[in-house]
Design a protein around this motif. Structure first.
Motif: not given
Length: 160
Positions: A27-28, A31-45, A104-106
């Protein structure tokens, strides 16, 4: 997620039997408290970043490596968030796995969020009040990462 070579080697002799594998989730936060996410190629989610530890690799190093490989973002693992055995999964080819997830929180330390491999369709930073649809798995981990601990785990059921 691409299958690591060491798992392909195991599958050559183990076949489709159930394998317990070390999974790591990151969970990355920036400094602005935003979360890094990726849209998965295998599920589209949309999902939080994760992957499988290589033999001999420490889980925190796995988290940092997976984030960089998948998103181009450098990060530092700051805190163990949780450890949990996930439900077994069966893939289309018949392979069965059960992941022992270590989350982990990163903290992001550099780089630009971008699609950096073939596992993601999109990558981006999201404010907590503007997250895209996420599964329970991701939402629980984000919630736990925002606390100051202790690390969460499933207690052993009482037998008394």
């Amino acid at each position: 997620m691409a299958t690591p070579d060491f798992i392909r080697d195991i599958r050559a002799t183990a076949g489709h039997q159930l394998l317990l594998l070390p999974g790591v989730t990151a969970v990355v936060l920036d400094d602005e408290g935003r979360v890094l996410l990726g849209r998965r190629a295998d599920t589209g989610k949309w999902a939080i970043v994760g992957g499988i530890s290589e033999p001999g690799e420490e889980p925190a190093a796995t988290a940092e490596r997976e984030v960089l490989e998948e998103t181009g973002v450098h990060c530092v693992a700051e805190r163990l968030v949780l450890a949990q055995a996930l439900e077994p999964v069966q893939y289309a080819n018949g392979d069965r796995c059960q992941y022992l997830d270590i989350t982990f929180r990163c903290r992001a330390t550099g780089g630009e969020a971008r699609v950096n491999d073939d596992e993601s369709l999109e990558v981006g930073w999201f404010p907590l009040d503007g997250l895209p649809p996420l599964g329970e798995f991701a939402l629980f981990r984000i919630k736990q990462a925002l606390t100051e601990g202790p690390a969460w785990f499933q207690p052993t059921p009482s037998t008394t």
